[in-house]
Write a protein that holds these residues in place. Sequence first.
Motif, PDB file in Angstrom:
ATOM      1  N   ILE A   1      -6.172   6.732  -0.804  1.00 50.80           N
ATOM      2  CA  ILE A   1      -6.907   5.744  -1.588  1.00 50.80           C
ATOM      3  C   ILE A   1      -6.669   4.382  -0.947  1.00 50.80           C
ATOM      4  O   ILE A   1      -5.527   3.999  -0.679  1.00 50.80           O
ATOM      5  N   ILE A   2      -7.752   3.674  -0.681  1.00 57.35           N
ATOM      6  CA  ILE A   2      -7.674   2.342  -0.075  1.00 57.35           C
ATOM      7  C   ILE A   2      -8.413   1.376  -0.979  1.00 57.35           C
ATOM      8  O   ILE A   2      -9.597   1.564  -1.270  1.00 57.35           O
TER       9      ILE A   2
ATOM     10  N   MET B   1      -2.038  -2.590  -9.015  1.00 50.85           N
ATOM     11  CA  MET B   1      -2.485  -1.208  -9.147  1.00 50.85           C
ATOM     12  C   MET B   1      -2.110  -0.402  -7.906  1.00 50.85           C
ATOM     13  O   MET B   1      -1.641   0.743  -8.002  1.00 50.85           O
ATOM     14  N   THR B   2      -2.304  -0.993  -6.740  1.00 51.59           N
ATOM     15  CA  THR B   2      -2.013  -0.307  -5.480  1.00 51.59           C
ATOM     16  C   THR B   2      -0.542   0.095  -5.405  1.00 51.59           C
ATOM     17  O   THR B   2      -0.209   1.257  -5.117  1.00 51.59           O
ATOM     18  N   ARG B   3       0.338  -0.851  -5.648  1.00 50.33           N
ATOM     19  CA  ARG B   3       1.775  -0.573  -5.535  1.00 50.33           C
ATOM     20  C   ARG B   3       2.237   0.448  -6.575  1.00 50.33           C
ATOM     21  O   ARG B   3       2.989   1.384  -6.270  1.00 50.33           O
ATOM     22  N   SER B   4       1.781   0.259  -7.808  1.00 51.71           N
ATOM     23  CA  SER B   4       2.242   1.129  -8.897  1.00 51.71           C
ATOM     24  C   SER B   4       1.703   2.549  -8.741  1.00 51.71           C
ATOM     25  O   SER B   4       2.435   3.530  -8.925  1.00 51.71           O
ATOM     26  N   LEU B   5       0.420   2.681  -8.409  1.00 43.84           N
ATOM     27  CA  LEU B   5      -0.158   4.008  -8.251  1.00 43.84           C
ATOM     28  C   LEU B   5       0.454   4.732  -7.055  1.00 43.84           C
ATOM     29  O   LEU B   5       0.666   5.954  -7.106  1.00 43.84           O
ATOM     30  N   ALA B   6       0.761   3.987  -6.000  1.00 50.44           N
ATOM     31  CA  ALA B   6       1.390   4.611  -4.833  1.00 50.44           C
ATOM     32  C   ALA B   6       2.694   5.287  -5.217  1.00 50.44           C
ATOM     33  O   ALA B   6       2.988   6.411  -4.767  1.00 50.44           O
ATOM     34  N   LEU B   7       3.489   4.630  -6.060  1.00 50.74           N
ATOM     35  CA  LEU B   7       4.749   5.219  -6.506  1.00 50.74           C
ATOM     36  C   LEU B   7       4.510   6.453  -7.367  1.00 50.74           C
ATOM     37  O   LEU B   7       5.222   7.455  -7.255  1.00 50.74           O
TER      38      LEU B   7
ATOM     39  N   ILE C   1      -1.589   9.041  -0.486  1.00 52.59           N
ATOM     40  CA  ILE C   1      -1.303   7.726   0.083  1.00 52.59           C
ATOM     41  C   ILE C   1      -2.188   6.689  -0.611  1.00 52.59           C
ATOM     42  O   ILE C   1      -3.388   6.892  -0.771  1.00 52.59           O
ATOM     43  N   VAL C   2      -1.598   5.561  -1.018  1.00 55.99           N
ATOM     44  CA  VAL C   2      -2.361   4.475  -1.651  1.00 55.99           C
ATOM     45  C   VAL C   2      -1.988   3.153  -0.993  1.00 55.99           C
ATOM     46  O   VAL C   2      -0.808   2.770  -0.991  1.00 55.99           O
TER      47      VAL C   2
ATOM     48  N   THR D   1      -0.251   8.872   7.670  1.00 56.41           N
ATOM     49  CA  THR D   1       0.331   9.695   6.611  1.00 56.41           C
ATOM     50  C   THR D   1       1.665   9.190   6.063  1.00 56.41           C
ATOM     51  O   THR D   1       2.319   9.903   5.301  1.00 56.41           O
ATOM     52  N   TYR D   2       2.072   7.979   6.410  1.00 57.73           N
ATOM     53  CA  TYR D   2       3.407   7.554   5.959  1.00 57.73           C
ATOM     54  C   TYR D   2       3.446   6.206   5.249  1.00 57.73           C
ATOM     55  O   TYR D   2       4.224   6.027   4.314  1.00 57.73           O
ATOM     56  N   ALA D   3       2.643   5.252   5.661  1.00 56.57           N
ATOM     57  CA  ALA D   3       2.624   3.958   4.970  1.00 56.57           C
ATOM     58  C   ALA D   3       1.942   4.128   3.622  1.00 56.57           C
ATOM     59  O   ALA D   3       0.825   4.650   3.530  1.00 56.57           O
TER      60      ALA D   3
END
Length: 237
Positions: A129-130, A157-163, A171-172, A222-224
Amino acid sequence: MSPTKSVLITGGARGIGRSLALAFLARGYNTHIFYHRSEAAAKTLAAQGMHTYAVDLRDHDAICRAVAHILETGPIDVLINNAGISETTLFQHTEPITFENLFAVNVTGAFYVTQAVLPSMIERKSGAIINISSIWGARGASCEVAYAMTKGAIDAMTRSLALEVAPSGIIVNAIAPGCVETDMMDRYTDTDMAAILENIPLGRMAGPDEIASFALYLAEQTYATGQIFTLDGGMGV
């Protein structure tokens, strides 16, 4: 690319969204775009092999129907929440309807599209997701308070959903452009543009194709995750 992957891009008919759509199509992705009023532009992209859907991101049911239709044809491997509107005005002159529309499209729309797509990604334990944010989400912007607020929300949203979805292999990330050569910049006078360029160390705006190239990288790495990647020509240094 085998098997063929699929991407959904909101606001995909114009500006950055159009460059995103063309870049992913050229890479071999099965490319789906949501658009609102840019019907002529969407038809041009459809003629090149894209799947286009007229969706008002303020309409939750329309979002769910369109995403469900896409998923009937196959998985969505990459979601790019690109659609956005902006407004330049003094804080005290921002009308309630303007404020509400900014959040409805820029934040709520992105939230609901992601919510519709995410279950299938979680089921497959795969996906990217970008979110297209803005440097103003982190830095703030005079006369663009409401717009900057929406982009700050996208960053959160980006940081929280990524976790939340990392254990599911999803990956977000977000891209936060500075000034990009799109029709959003048309409202500025030559004097305004000269002042803007003076504040960009590289001395130019980004091309929308440069944002698209970086989005392709983020979609395939696949990692960031949980990162807000700033592409601003050095403005924030």
